[in-house]
Design a protein around this motif. Structure first.
Motif, mmCIF file in Angstrom:
data_model
loop_
_atom_site.group_PDB
_atom_site.id
_atom_site.type_symbol
_atom_site.label_atom_id
_atom_site.label_comp_id
_atom_site.label_asym_id
_atom_site.label_seq_id
_atom_site.Cartn_x
_atom_site.Cartn_y
_atom_site.Cartn_z
ATOM 1 N N PRO A 169 -55.200 52.560 23.621
ATOM 2 C CA PRO A 169 -54.275 52.450 22.476
ATOM 3 C C PRO A 169 -54.131 50.993 22.023
ATOM 4 O O PRO A 169 -54.000 50.083 22.844
ATOM 5 C CB PRO A 169 -52.966 52.993 23.043
ATOM 6 N N LEU A 170 -54.121 50.813 20.710
ATOM 7 C CA LEU A 170 -54.036 49.470 20.138
ATOM 8 C C LEU A 170 -53.161 49.470 18.889
ATOM 9 O O LEU A 170 -53.077 50.480 18.180
ATOM 10 C CB LEU A 170 -55.432 48.966 19.744
ATOM 11 N N GLU A 171 -52.542 48.333 18.635
ATOM 12 C CA GLU A 171 -51.894 48.057 17.357
ATOM 13 C C GLU A 171 -52.729 46.988 16.658
ATOM 14 O O GLU A 171 -53.004 45.924 17.230
ATOM 15 C CB GLU A 171 -50.471 47.552 17.562
ATOM 16 N N LEU A 172 -53.162 47.265 15.434
ATOM 17 C CA LEU A 172 -54.050 46.374 14.689
ATOM 18 C C LEU A 172 -53.422 46.062 13.333
ATOM 19 O O LEU A 172 -52.896 46.970 12.679
ATOM 20 C CB LEU A 172 -55.408 47.040 14.486
ATOM 21 N N GLY A 173 -53.484 44.803 12.926
ATOM 22 C CA GLY A 173 -52.798 44.475 11.685
ATOM 23 C C GLY A 173 -53.287 43.221 11.002
ATOM 24 O O GLY A 173 -54.271 42.586 11.404
ATOM 25 N N GLY A 203 -57.662 61.093 16.050
ATOM 26 C CA GLY A 203 -56.245 61.028 16.374
ATOM 27 C C GLY A 203 -55.378 60.697 15.165
ATOM 28 O O GLY A 203 -55.855 60.494 14.051
ATOM 29 N N THR A 204 -54.078 60.647 15.385
ATOM 30 C CA THR A 204 -53.123 60.340 14.332
ATOM 31 C C THR A 204 -52.820 58.843 14.314
ATOM 32 O O THR A 204 -53.017 58.144 15.314
ATOM 33 C CB THR A 204 -51.816 61.118 14.537
ATOM 34 N N HIS A 205 -52.339 58.367 13.196
ATOM 35 C CA HIS A 205 -52.095 56.938 13.022
ATOM 36 C C HIS A 205 -50.727 56.719 12.384
ATOM 37 O O HIS A 205 -50.344 57.450 11.470
ATOM 38 C CB HIS A 205 -53.196 56.318 12.160
ATOM 39 N N ARG A 206 -50.025 55.717 12.865
ATOM 40 C CA ARG A 206 -48.734 55.352 12.284
ATOM 41 C C ARG A 206 -48.788 53.921 11.796
ATOM 42 O O ARG A 206 -49.265 53.028 12.509
ATOM 43 C CB ARG A 206 -47.610 55.490 13.305
ATOM 44 N N GLY A 207 -48.342 53.708 10.564
ATOM 45 C CA GLY A 207 -48.321 52.376 9.986
ATOM 46 C C GLY A 207 -46.944 51.749 10.096
ATOM 47 O O GLY A 207 -45.928 52.446 10.132
ATOM 48 N N SER A 208 -46.901 50.412 10.143
ATOM 49 C CA SER A 208 -45.633 49.686 10.291
ATOM 50 C C SER A 208 -45.669 48.398 9.476
ATOM 51 O O SER A 208 -46.726 47.794 9.269
ATOM 52 C CB SER A 208 -45.374 49.329 11.756
ATOM 53 N N LEU A 209 -44.492 47.991 9.027
ATOM 54 C CA LEU A 209 -44.291 46.687 8.390
ATOM 55 C C LEU A 209 -43.272 45.922 9.222
ATOM 56 O O LEU A 209 -42.203 46.452 9.530
ATOM 57 C CB LEU A 209 -43.793 46.855 6.953
ATOM 58 N N SER A 214 -49.371 46.712 9.989
ATOM 59 C CA SER A 214 -50.235 47.143 11.088
ATOM 60 C C SER A 214 -50.260 48.651 11.203
ATOM 61 O O SER A 214 -49.421 49.358 10.622
ATOM 62 C CB SER A 214 -49.761 46.526 12.410
ATOM 63 N N TYR A 215 -51.232 49.148 11.966
ATOM 64 C CA TYR A 215 -51.269 50.581 12.288
ATOM 65 C C TYR A 215 -51.609 50.743 13.760
ATOM 66 O O TYR A 215 -52.196 49.856 14.397
ATOM 67 C CB TYR A 215 -52.283 51.322 11.400
ATOM 68 N N HIS A 216 -51.226 51.896 14.315
ATOM 69 C CA HIS A 216 -51.447 52.175 15.733
ATOM 70 C C HIS A 216 -52.515 53.245 15.895
ATOM 71 O O HIS A 216 -52.503 54.259 15.209
ATOM 72 C CB HIS A 216 -50.155 52.650 16.404
ATOM 73 N N ALA A 255 -46.495 52.212 18.963
ATOM 74 C CA ALA A 255 -46.394 51.191 17.917
ATOM 75 C C ALA A 255 -45.600 49.990 18.413
ATOM 76 O O ALA A 255 -44.517 50.137 18.976
ATOM 77 C CB ALA A 255 -45.731 51.789 16.674
ATOM 78 N N ALA A 256 -46.158 48.801 18.211
ATOM 79 C CA ALA A 256 -45.522 47.573 18.686
ATOM 80 C C ALA A 256 -45.973 46.412 17.821
ATOM 81 O O ALA A 256 -47.031 46.474 17.177
ATOM 82 C CB ALA A 256 -45.870 47.307 20.143
ATOM 83 N N PHE A 257 -45.185 45.357 17.786
ATOM 84 C CA PHE A 257 -45.510 44.186 16.976
ATOM 85 C C PHE A 257 -46.784 43.520 17.501
ATOM 86 O O PHE A 257 -46.855 43.120 18.671
ATOM 87 C CB PHE A 257 -44.349 43.195 17.011
ATOM 88 N N PRO A 258 -47.812 43.372 16.643
ATOM 89 C CA PRO A 258 -49.051 42.716 17.091
ATOM 90 C C PRO A 258 -48.991 41.211 16.816
ATOM 91 O O PRO A 258 -48.716 40.790 15.694
ATOM 92 C CB PRO A 258 -50.123 43.391 16.231
ATOM 93 N N SER A 259 -49.288 40.397 17.820
ATOM 94 C CA SER A 259 -49.168 38.952 17.640
ATOM 95 C C SER A 259 -50.405 38.175 18.077
ATOM 96 O O SER A 259 -50.536 36.989 17.765
ATOM 97 C CB SER A 259 -47.965 38.430 18.427
ATOM 98 N N ARG A 260 -51.313 38.838 18.785
ATOM 99 C CA ARG A 260 -52.475 38.133 19.309
ATOM 100 C C ARG A 260 -53.555 37.986 18.243
ATOM 101 O O ARG A 260 -53.770 38.889 17.420
ATOM 102 C CB ARG A 260 -53.021 38.871 20.527
ATOM 103 N N VAL A 261 -54.233 36.845 18.236
ATOM 104 C CA VAL A 261 -55.286 36.560 17.263
ATOM 105 C C VAL A 261 -56.599 36.335 18.009
ATOM 106 O O VAL A 261 -56.656 35.510 18.933
ATOM 107 C CB VAL A 261 -54.944 35.320 16.414
ATOM 108 N N HIS A 262 -57.643 37.046 17.639
ATOM 109 C CA HIS A 262 -58.942 36.893 18.280
ATOM 110 C C HIS A 262 -59.528 35.521 17.950
ATOM 111 O O HIS A 262 -59.390 35.019 16.826
ATOM 112 C CB HIS A 262 -59.890 38.002 17.803
ATOM 113 N N HIS A 263 -60.200 34.913 18.926
ATOM 114 C CA HIS A 263 -60.717 33.556 18.726
ATOM 115 C C HIS A 263 -61.800 33.498 17.659
ATOM 116 O O HIS A 263 -62.083 32.419 17.113
ATOM 117 C CB HIS A 263 -61.261 32.998 20.054
#
Length: 569
Positions: A59-63, A87-93, A134-136, A171-179
């Motif tokens: 499971p991932l949150e991507l945004g 699967g199902t997806h939930r979006g968030s602001l 983002s979406y989960h 669903a959770a706040f995504p904060s990590r940035v890929h290098h």
């Protein structure tokens, strides 16, 4: 990560144009009518990328982290889905302090490509502040493109700063940035307002009140006025004897509904409606485009664009044969007309331009308006009421934008047995009666939203809007056939009854919005068609419906095969 062949990832920037109401009628040769322009912008516009599909089975949150240069509101969101994702997806602001501002579940997803969902209510955001959309995914399948954020991505007032992610079971706040500065192709639907004046203040727009010239323009004859519309009527030619086009905003637009990415990077059409056979035993024409169809009435000297849809199904719904100017009526040529005398009747005219109504209780009947490029074919100005338009046809030339068939800035309006086509928007009014009319075949021009019947706020106290017994067909993928919007106030006291409705992004926008809960909206006994889009509208039959609004009623709405169109779609 394995890179696939280049996939064309398409986004959209589209524009809604609605006209602000003034409280008093503009004076003669006044400044142009100001327009309130609502711009709807997304981040990813016709951007080709090298996309790598990932399948991490976790499971991932991507945004996307972004900000806007103007105050506005986020109406919804999108994400790009790979074919292997399930699967199902939930979006968030989210706000920058990790506060959840809105959420939405994606429904009716396609197997791959852009998926879109609108929040129940648009969320206001502040210029300069940072937000995350983002979406989960529980399955962990997604599209990632490295290097997209080597520099910030700018689209109109939007700036995307980074793609972000978070491993999370929910669903959770995504904060990590890929290098590698990856984009996960999560998009935002942002709206903001601007004021627009169609022409410079020292050059009156042709749609504004005007007075006949005191002398004939050089190289043209003095205009004559028909004996039918008596006193208080003027014609308004330009130097070449024809109405001059009004300027209108030009904005870029790329609609992701008309093309879809393929693995080879070659867009393929996906927006053409597929003709469907009728379930009825009685044969009938399809509503899908038929470029060979000719008008049912004898053409006059004025060139008329070929209407691109065949008549609607039998069963009492109006079409080209029983709307517009009746067969056998003789028409007298006229240039643009301005009406200033109460009770004027315009009957049997062939108007090459526009009709400006600056009087009360005016009637326009048995008339064809070959609208010049500009803002409208017929307008009832602020401070005036009682306009009746019946047995009339209004259309643009199909080459340059005519923005409205009929624009009502004033009070009560009656439209009956009218044929409106080849324009951007059919009728804009907050009150009155629209019945037994055929409103269809809009034309798209850069920056448009297209609506066949549009209301942008509730009628004044004690007034109502009734849309009854019409055929309303929007052959484009945006915006609606009947669109009730809260641009200027809460929508109330509107009845949509016994119509044949098809097409648009959603066929019906039901009146919900950020200014409050709509009330006394009755959508009853309508027939929704799938002949333009498989879902009725490109995205579905209805959006923005306040099912709990006081007096709101959704009843007896069916598809052509008799199956129920459920409340809220």
């Amino acid at each position: 990560m394995t890179l696939l062949a280049g996939a064309a990832v398409l986004g959209a920037t589209v524009t809604v144009v609605v006209v602000n109401r003034e409280t008093t009628a503009p004076p003669v040769a006044a400044a142009p009518v100001a327009a309130e322009v609502t711009l709807e912008t997304s981040l990813w516009k016709s951007r080709k990328v090298k996309a790598a599909v990932q399948d991490e089975h976790t499971p991932l949150e991507l945004g996307t982290r972004f900000k806007a240069a103007r105050d506005g509101e986020v109406a919804g969101m999108r994400f790009y889905k790979p074919a292997a994702e399930r699967g199902t997806h939930r979006g968030s602001l989210w706000s920058s302090d990790r506060k959840l501002l809105a959420k939405v579940s994606f429904t009716a997803e396609t197997k791959s490509g852009w998926q879109q969902a609108m929040f129940d209510r648009p969320v206001p955001i502040v210029a300069g502040r940072v937000y995350t959309v983002s979406y989960h995914t529980t399955n962990g399948g997604y599209v990632a493109s490295p290097g997209v954020f080597d520099e910030p991505v700018v689209s109109g007032p939007l700036t995307a700063q980074a793609g972000v992610f978070a491993p999370s079971a929910k669903a959770a706040f995504p904060s990590r940035v890929h290098h590698r500065r990856v984009s996960y192709w999560v998009d935002v639907i942002f709206r903001h307002r601007e004021r627009h004046y169609p022409r410079p203040s020292d050059s009156p727009a042709p749609g504004d009140p005007s007075v006949s010239p005191t002398s004939s323009p050089e190289g043209s004859a003095s205009p004559t006025v028909s004996e039918t519309p008596t006193g208080g009527v003027t014609t308004t030619p330009t130097a070449d004897g024809s109405p001059s086009p009004s300027s209108s905003p030009t904005r870029s637009h790329t609609s992701d509904a008309s093309e879809s990415p393929t693995a080879s990077g070659t867009p393929k059409p996906s927006g053409s409606p597929t003709p469907k056979a009728s379930p009825s035993a009685t044969p009938r024409p399809s509503l899908s485009p038929d470029p060979t169809r000719q008008p049912t009435r004898e053409p006059s000297a004025t060139p008329k664009p070929t209407q691109t849809t065949t008549p609607p199904p039998a069963g009492g719904f109006p079409g080209a044969g029983d709307t517009g100017v009746p067969s056998g009526v003789s028409l007298k040529d006229s240039k643009s007309i301005t009406v200033t005398k109460d009770g004027t009747v315009i009957d049997g005219m062939e108007v090459k331009g526009e009709i400006n109504v600056e009087a009360d209780d005016v009637t326009i009947r048995n008339t064809r308006v070959a609208a010049a490029p500009g803002d409208w074919g017929i307008i009832q100005r602020n401070g005036h009421s009682g306009l009746t338009v019946e047995d009339t046809e209004v259309f643009g030339d199909g080459k340059q934008r005519t923005q409205f068939g009929i624009l009502n800035q004033g009070g009560d309006l009656t439209v009956r047995r009218v044929d409106i086509h080849t324009i951007s928007n059919g009728i804009l009014t907050e009150q009155g009666l629209i019945e037994d009319s055929y409103i269809h075949d809009p034309k798209y021009y850069s920056g448009d939203h297209t609506d066949m019947i549009m209301c942008t706020s509730g009628p004044p106290s004690g007034a109502k809007l009734v849309i009854r017994g019409n055929t309303v067909v929007n052959t484009l993928e945006q915006t609606g056939a009947v669109a009730l919007f809260q641009d200027f106030g809460v929508v109330r006291n509107v009845t949509v009854e016994g119509n044949f409705l098809a097409g648009g992004g959603y066929t019906v926008y039901g009146g919900a919005g950020s200014k409050g809960t709509s009330s006394n909206i009755k959508v009853v006994g309508n027939v929704f068609s799938k002949d333009v889009w498989a879902k009725g509208g490109y995205n579905g039959p209805v959006a923005y419906w306040d099912k709990d609004g006081s007096g709101n009623e959704w009843k007896n709405n069916v598809w052509e095969d008799g199956k129920t169109v459920p409340e809220g779609g």
